[in-house]
Design an enzyme around this catalytic site. Structure first.
Site, PDB file in Angstrom:
ATOM      1  CE1 TYR A 191     -32.446-112.984  -8.000  1.00 12.44           C
ATOM      2  CE2 TYR A 191     -32.672-114.594  -9.773  1.00 12.44           C
ATOM      3  CZ  TYR A 191     -33.229-113.664  -8.922  1.00 12.44           C
ATOM      4  OH  TYR A 191     -34.573-113.415  -8.986  1.00 12.44           O
ATOM      5  CG  ASP A 230     -22.109-109.592  -1.202  1.00 10.90           C
ATOM      6  OD1 ASP A 230     -22.673-108.841  -2.011  1.00 10.90           O
ATOM      7  OD2 ASP A 230     -22.392-110.787  -1.080  1.00 10.90           O
TER       8      ASP A 230
HETATM    9  C1  LIG Z   1     -24.228-106.357  -8.873  1.00 10.12           C
HETATM   10  C2  LIG Z   1     -25.412-106.990  -8.208  1.00 10.12           C
HETATM   11  C3  LIG Z   1     -25.340-108.296  -7.752  1.00 10.12           C
HETATM   12  C4  LIG Z   1     -26.424-108.897  -7.132  1.00 10.12           C
HETATM   13  N1  LIG Z   1     -26.311-110.180  -6.694  1.00 10.12           N
HETATM   14  C5  LIG Z   1     -27.370-110.781  -6.125  1.00 10.12           C
HETATM   15  C6  LIG Z   1     -27.277-112.130  -5.691  1.00 10.12           C
HETATM   16  O1  LIG Z   1     -26.246-112.769  -5.795  1.00 10.12           O
HETATM   17  N2  LIG Z   1     -28.391-112.704  -5.153  1.00 10.12           N
HETATM   18  C7  LIG Z   1     -29.566-112.019  -5.009  1.00 10.12           C
HETATM   19  O2  LIG Z   1     -30.541-112.598  -4.544  1.00 10.12           O
HETATM   20  N3  LIG Z   1     -29.678-110.724  -5.387  1.00 10.12           N
HETATM   21  C8  LIG Z   1     -28.609-110.092  -5.955  1.00 10.12           C
HETATM   22  N4  LIG Z   1     -28.708-108.799  -6.355  1.00 10.12           N
HETATM   23  C9  LIG Z   1     -29.966-108.060  -6.138  1.00 10.12           C
HETATM   24  C10 LIG Z   1     -31.055-108.487  -7.107  1.00 10.12           C
HETATM   25  O3  LIG Z   1     -30.616-108.395  -8.426  1.00 10.12           O
HETATM   26  C11 LIG Z   1     -32.292-107.627  -6.927  1.00 10.12           C
HETATM   27  O4  LIG Z   1     -32.765-107.817  -5.614  1.00 10.12           O
HETATM   28  C12 LIG Z   1     -33.398-107.948  -7.938  1.00 10.12           C
HETATM   29  O5  LIG Z   1     -34.487-107.075  -7.733  1.00 10.12           O
HETATM   30  C13 LIG Z   1     -33.864-109.365  -7.819  1.00 10.12           C
HETATM   31  O6  LIG Z   1     -34.849-109.635  -8.782  1.00 10.12           O
HETATM   32  P1  LIG Z   1     -36.202-110.350  -8.365  1.00 10.12           P
HETATM   33  O7  LIG Z   1     -36.940-109.356  -7.517  1.00 10.12           O
HETATM   34  O8  LIG Z   1     -36.885-110.623  -9.654  1.00 10.12           O
HETATM   35  O9  LIG Z   1     -35.841-111.572  -7.613  1.00 10.12           O
HETATM   36  C14 LIG Z   1     -27.623-108.179  -6.963  1.00 10.12           C
HETATM   37  C15 LIG Z   1     -27.697-106.866  -7.430  1.00 10.12           C
HETATM   38  C16 LIG Z   1     -26.617-106.261  -8.047  1.00 10.12           C
HETATM   39  C17 LIG Z   1     -26.730-104.848  -8.520  1.00 10.12           C
END
Ligand SMILES: Cc1cc2nc3c(=O)[nH]c(=O)nc-3n(C[C@H](O)[C@H](O)[C@H](O)COP(=O)(O)O)c2cc1C
Ligand SMILES: [Mn+2]
Length: 491
Positions: free
Chosen positions: A172, A284
């Site tokens: 995140y 984004d």
């Molecule tokens: C470069 C990058 C940045 C990301 N930034 C965010 C973010 O700011 N907030 C968010 O909720 N997910 C973000 N994501 C997506 C999450 O990392 C992804 O949905 C992940 O599966 C979340 O983990 P969780 O399922 O344990 O919550 C990003 C992914 C990438 C590749």
């Protein structure tokens, strides 16, 4: 042998001609992203900026920004090998439901071969700073001109479920507010946000402890973005991917563990009662600025790092970017699991321009009325695939990896009023077109051949595709050189 850490992978990238060191001084404010954007779009290498302006620490970016580097990171020749390994663990049991299947992975790894291993210390503890520390020492990027500030873009945000004690790791982004605090941009449906909500409803006040690891071996870095089920520890999954457990060490000031091989670790908390703070805007992965919103504030209590830490980051923006290759890896790795649950699925593709959530192309082997719509509903109920804004379902004779073919055949196969379906539900927080943040509509397009039972009741049957027969094709191929036309390039 798994990569020991980030620098071990850097060595491999360099050996394979997949890394370029940049010794010129470059500003982490805007300049690094302008350079990286050009390099990624041209299919270029990972970049190690050795002299980012204003910091002593080098910046690594575009580490996984090609299919080849992704394969190197996972130590495979093609991503299907990872998929095949997952399948081999799932095949001999028949649990109900996709999530149950994924949840079985740890059980199946009975020997504990993939479980994170606690160790006493590790390189991430080479320098421990409880008092004198500041985020301003690190070359944190400002990616786009209108961004709200500098953002840590590849943090592994580690929290514990306050009810089960189980770990979650999510990437995140973290907007730097000052030397010791950042935003915590976990979107509503993400597991970190759920831990925060549960902690708030249990205690009402107090803190949710958080540890953030930046830079680790590539499989561990990737694990933070994988859409695995809640309460499945991403570090366990990383152990599965790298075929060796992730070694974790206890933090100094919070009751959490972090990868021992991490380059940089930020320890701290969010206040359960503390005020939210406006986060954003941020250029984004949609290619547009995502709008400002209120998010919790992460307060840092301690920073530990290696003596000479490498700052790992990534950038997002108009596609394709490095995150396309991450999304593509997710698509390939989890496809066999989807197919086990929905055997009619033949293939899936998420074109770069669809920025993952906006477009999913699916081919199915259709055998009964309404099956394409069933698959749409399945996707909309499947973990983070719930965000998919447009789903196009085609028959199995359409190659969904060939986006031109999909456009052509799908558009020929629809009577729009009959074949388009809308639903309401959760949408990606970043979707600026949705009527409200996090809630809106999605569209499914049934571009399969229609059956009479689906309202196709014309006198003549659905036509066949116009194709030359094999005998004539062979004959023409054989006479080609005599025709004097010369070789042709496909346009
Ligand atoms: C470069 C990058 C940045 C990301 N930034 C965010 C973010 O700011 N907030 C968010 O909720 N997910 C973000 N994501 C997506 C999450 O990392 C992804 O949905 C992940 O599966 C979340 O983990 P969780 O399922 O344990 O919550 C990003 C992914 C990438 C590749
Ligand atoms: Mn998770």
């Amino acid at each position: 042998m798994a990569y020991r850490d980030l620098r071990d992978f850097i060595k491999t990238l360099e050996k394979e001609g997949e890394l370029k060191r940049i010794t010129a001084e470059v500003d982490p404010v805007l300049e690094i992203t302008e350079i990286t954007d050009r390099v990624t779009k041209a299919g270029g290498p990972a970049l190690l900026f050795e002299k980012p302006r204003g910091s002593r620490h080098p910046v690594l970016i575009n580490m996984l920004g090609s299919e080849r580097r992704m394969n190197l990171a996972l130590d495979v020749d093609e991503l299907d090998e990872v998929a095949a390994r997952i399948r081999s663990y799932l095949d001999f049991q028949s649990p109900q439901g996709l999530f149950d299947k994924l949840k079985m992975l740890p059980k199946l790894a009975e020997l504990g071969a993939f479980f994170p291993k606690s160790v006493k210390s590790g390189p991430c503890k080479e320098v421990i700073r409880r008092d004198d520390f500041s985020l301003s020492e690190f070359p944190i990027l400002q990616c786009w001109p209108e961004d709200g500030g500098r953002y840590i873009t590849w943090p592994l945000v580690i929290t514990k479920n306050p009810e089960t004690g189980k770990r979650n790791v999510g990437v995140y982004r973290m907007q730097v507010f000052d030397e010791r605090s950042t935003g915590m941009h976990w979107q509503t449906q993400k597991h970190g946000a759920e831990h925060y909500r549960r902690a708030r409803s249990r205690h009402g006040e107090g803190k949710l402890e958080i540890a953030v690891a930046i830079g680790s071996d590539p499989a561990t870095c990737l694990s933070g973005i994988l859409p695995v089920p809640p309460d499945l520890d991403e570090f366990m999954f990383a152990g599965f991917l790298r075929r060796e457990p992730v070694e974790v060490v206890p933090c100094e000031t919070v009751d959490l563990e972090v990868p021992a091989n991490a380059e940089i670790v930020l320890e701290g908390y969010v206040d359960l009662n503390g005020p939210m703070r406006l986060e954003g805007p941020f250029g984004d992965h949609t290619g547009f600025y995502s709008q400002e919103g209120d998010f919790p504030v992460f307060h840092i209590t301690c920073i530990t790092h290696r003596k000479d830490p490498v700052y790992l980051t990534t950038m997002v923006g108009p596609p394709p970017q490095e995150d396309f290759y991450m999304g593509h890896a997710v698509e390939r790795i989890f496809l066999p699991v989807m197919k086990m649950q929905y055997p009619e699925i033949v293939d899936v593709s998420m074109p770069a321009e669809g920025v993952f959530h906006n477009l999913m192309l699916i081919s199915i082997r259709k055998s009964y009325p309404g099956q394409a719509r069933k698959i749409m509903n399945a996707i909309w109920s499947l973990g983070q695939a719930m965000f998919t804004k447009v789903i196009v379902v085609v028959d199995d004779d359409v190659d969904v990896q060939n986006h031109r073919e999909v456009l052509w055949k799908a558009l020929c196969a629809i009577d729009p009023e009959r074949d388009v379906q809308f639903v309401l539900g959760p949408v990606d927080t970043l979707d600026h077109a949705a009527r409200r943040q996090d809630f809106g509509s999605k569209m499914g397009v049934d571009a399969t051949r229609k059956l009479p039972a689906e309202g196709y009741e014309r006198e003549r049957p659905w036509p066949a595709e116009a194709r030359m027969n094999a005998a004539v094709r062979d004959k023409v191929s054989n006479m080609w050189s005599r025709l004097g036309i010369g070789p042709l390039e496909k346009k």
